[in-house]
Design a protein around this motif. Sequence first.
Motif, PDB file in Angstrom:
ATOM      1  N   GLN A  72     142.574  18.793  16.167  1.00 23.81           N
ATOM      2  CA  GLN A  72     141.750  19.897  16.375  1.00 23.81           C
ATOM      3  C   GLN A  72     141.420  20.317  17.850  1.00 23.81           C
ATOM      4  N   GLN A  76     144.151  27.649  21.281  1.00 23.10           N
ATOM      5  CA  GLN A  76     143.381  28.868  20.981  1.00 23.10           C
ATOM      6  C   GLN A  76     142.418  29.608  21.962  1.00 23.10           C
ATOM      7  N   GLN A  77     142.084  28.715  23.091  1.00 22.86           N
ATOM      8  CA  GLN A  77     141.591  29.229  24.163  1.00 22.86           C
ATOM      9  C   GLN A  77     142.343  30.130  25.053  1.00 22.86           C
ATOM     10  N   THR A  80     142.445  23.666  19.476  1.00 22.54           N
ATOM     11  CA  THR A  80     141.328  24.310  20.220  1.00 22.54           C
ATOM     12  C   THR A  80     141.614  24.853  21.576  1.00 22.54           C
ATOM     13  N   GLN A  81     142.383  24.065  22.310  1.00 20.63           N
ATOM     14  CA  GLN A  81     142.888  24.495  23.696  1.00 20.63           C
ATOM     15  C   GLN A  81     143.875  25.475  23.690  1.00 20.63           C
TER      16      GLN A  81
END
Length: 175
Positions: free
Chosen positions: A136, A143-144, A140-141
């Motif tokens: 995850q 998705q940034q 998350t990285q």
Amino acid sequence: MTTSHIRVPLVQPGTVPELAEVESRIMAERGRVSLLYRVLLNSGPIASGWERLLTAVRNQTGVPADLRELIILRVAVLNGASFEFDAHVPHAQKAGLGSEKIAAVRDEALPDVFTPMERLVLELTDAMTRQIVVPQALMTQVQQHFDAKGVVELVATVAAYNMVSRLLVALNVAH
């Protein structure tokens, strides 16, 4: 080039009338019916779907060409698909990747020659190819830096080229 090691017969374009339409699409997109497609033409539906999927992945997404080619080269290395690696070196060069980066995708640990974005995409590629499950924190990285469309296109690129390399390796398609 010897092809006796390939585990299925090669289909000679123009010899199977039922394949004319798919061969025509392959020619229109690729300019030739490559060794890979001569293997795939053993199944018309697979060759047809493959051509459509890989055309979408390679030519119709927003994934920058340099990142796409880094993904393809890295997947080829991780899966031992030298045929795919060799086939994509010219594409990688055309996309602006220098010889240092092309060589560096062969390293087990990613060296410092890559930009932060390239490293992130290669880390995603490694996770998807080696562990299957993407942590995850890594997602998350990603998705940034990418919107939902970009995430899907990156993940689909890694997944598609895992499919390509695994077929090549399983059927012993090599130079």
